[in-house]
Design an enzyme around this catalytic site. Sequence first.
Site, PDB file in Angstrom:
ATOM      1  N   THR A 188      15.656   4.651 -22.051  1.00  0.00           N
ATOM      2  CA  THR A 188      14.324   4.354 -21.527  1.00  0.00           C
ATOM      3  C   THR A 188      14.490   3.417 -20.335  1.00  0.00           C
ATOM      4  O   THR A 188      15.208   2.422 -20.419  1.00  0.00           O
ATOM      5  CB  THR A 188      13.443   3.692 -22.600  1.00  0.00           C
ATOM      6  OG1 THR A 188      13.248   4.590 -23.687  1.00  0.00           O
ATOM      7  CG2 THR A 188      12.082   3.309 -22.032  1.00  0.00           C
ATOM      8  N   ARG A 195       8.097   6.973 -29.170  1.00  0.00           N
ATOM      9  CA  ARG A 195       8.755   8.240 -29.484  1.00  0.00           C
ATOM     10  C   ARG A 195       8.342   8.740 -30.870  1.00  0.00           C
ATOM     11  O   ARG A 195       8.046   9.919 -31.068  1.00  0.00           O
ATOM     12  CB  ARG A 195      10.268   8.064 -29.398  1.00  0.00           C
ATOM     13  CG  ARG A 195      10.754   7.649 -28.017  1.00  0.00           C
ATOM     14  CD  ARG A 195      12.176   7.116 -28.037  1.00  0.00           C
ATOM     15  NE  ARG A 195      13.132   8.150 -28.435  1.00  0.00           N
ATOM     16  CZ  ARG A 195      14.417   7.908 -28.677  1.00  0.00           C
ATOM     17  NH1 ARG A 195      14.892   6.662 -28.574  1.00  0.00           N
ATOM     18  NH2 ARG A 195      15.223   8.895 -29.010  1.00  0.00           N
ATOM     19  N   LEU A 238      14.546  -2.338 -24.700  1.00  0.00           N
ATOM     20  CA  LEU A 238      14.225  -0.950 -24.403  1.00  0.00           C
ATOM     21  C   LEU A 238      15.391  -0.109 -24.906  1.00  0.00           C
ATOM     22  O   LEU A 238      16.540  -0.547 -24.880  1.00  0.00           O
ATOM     23  CB  LEU A 238      14.054  -0.724 -22.897  1.00  0.00           C
ATOM     24  CG  LEU A 238      12.863  -1.389 -22.199  1.00  0.00           C
ATOM     25  CD1 LEU A 238      12.910  -1.104 -20.702  1.00  0.00           C
ATOM     26  CD2 LEU A 238      11.538  -0.915 -22.785  1.00  0.00           C
ATOM     27  N   ASP A 239      15.094   1.106 -25.343  1.00  0.00           N
ATOM     28  CA  ASP A 239      16.172   2.006 -25.739  1.00  0.00           C
ATOM     29  C   ASP A 239      17.107   2.246 -24.564  1.00  0.00           C
ATOM     30  O   ASP A 239      16.698   2.153 -23.392  1.00  0.00           O
ATOM     31  CB  ASP A 239      15.604   3.344 -26.207  1.00  0.00           C
ATOM     32  CG  ASP A 239      14.743   3.223 -27.453  1.00  0.00           C
ATOM     33  OD1 ASP A 239      14.945   2.251 -28.200  1.00  0.00           O
ATOM     34  OD2 ASP A 239      13.873   4.083 -27.655  1.00  0.00           O
ATOM     35  N   LYS A 240      18.337   2.603 -24.862  1.00  0.00           N
ATOM     36  CA  LYS A 240      19.343   2.866 -23.832  1.00  0.00           C
ATOM     37  C   LYS A 240      18.817   3.803 -22.749  1.00  0.00           C
ATOM     38  O   LYS A 240      18.991   3.549 -21.555  1.00  0.00           O
ATOM     39  CB  LYS A 240      20.589   3.465 -24.481  1.00  0.00           C
ATOM     40  CG  LYS A 240      21.653   3.924 -23.499  1.00  0.00           C
ATOM     41  CD  LYS A 240      22.818   4.603 -24.209  1.00  0.00           C
ATOM     42  CE  LYS A 240      23.832   5.150 -23.206  1.00  0.00           C
ATOM     43  NZ  LYS A 240      24.948   5.855 -23.881  1.00  0.00           N
TER      44      LYS A 240
END
Length: 319
Positions: A141, A236, A137-139
């Site tokens: 998110t 996104r 997961l993105d930082k």
Amino acid sequence: MPQTLEAQHRVPDALAGMRLDQAAAELFADHSRERLKGWIKRGALTVDGRPGKPKEKVAGGERLRLVAELEDDDRFAPEDIPLEVVHEDDQVLVIDKPVGLVVHPAAGNPDGTLLNALLHHYPELAAVPRAGIVHRLDKDTSGLMVVARTLAAQTALVEQLQARSVSREYDAVVTGVMTAGGSVDAPIGRHPKDRKRQAVTVNGKPAVTHYRVMERYRGHTHVRCRLETGRTHQIRVHLAHRRFPLVGDPVYGGRLKLPAGAAEPLKEILREFPRQALHARKLAFDHPGSGERVEFRAALPDDLLMLIDYLREDRATMR
């Protein structure tokens, strides 16, 4: 005790012309390119049964077979970082990742990551590639991630991800009022001019996102997204491509838009929202041990709940 890794892949035609070490990194994605290069040099990774060389070109159709002993990876230090564990058994962990926690060490984030935390709380994960991490997961998110506790479990989960049988659902708040749900089937790759961004591009990898409307506000929409693929920044990029960028997205969000006549508290939270409004709410997969389908959910975090409350209040006051 070292674990023995056995795996094999057929080189697809799409990788024809690549160096062997590059193709191996695509196919054996749980392992670093440097580690794979070492295995090629030692003969642990063979090409159609023969030793290969890292720089040799593949033509497509070759069978790559890997038989290697995995030693503990001591490149990363364990760190006492709190983890919210949703589920734990002898095969898998399910983590509710908080906002701000990077998943894997990289340039700019050499430590303080989920991987460092996993090595502290579960030291045996040093013997599993990437400490058992199989997706990211993105930082900024939040939400659910599955981590494998054994090599066999990791292999099984990676195969499920490749077969698109892992179900992943996300909640998002976007700018703009959607009239209906839909799907985005558009390839994603590196942005042609900005290497730090992703973009919909004809040369990208296949990417499919399904979304449906959960609630509409005056200038925003709460949507629920389901991934078929797992490309970097996929939701996104896809929603921004549809001109419904995520609230708070510093990369793909575009110009801030405020509902006409909105109260100051709503304007402030929209201006100051500190991250992309995206949360991994549900995760389902076939358990590597039992084979049974298992499902986990994570409630919306406080910042998203607050944002939605303000948007509802704004809608009510304008009726």
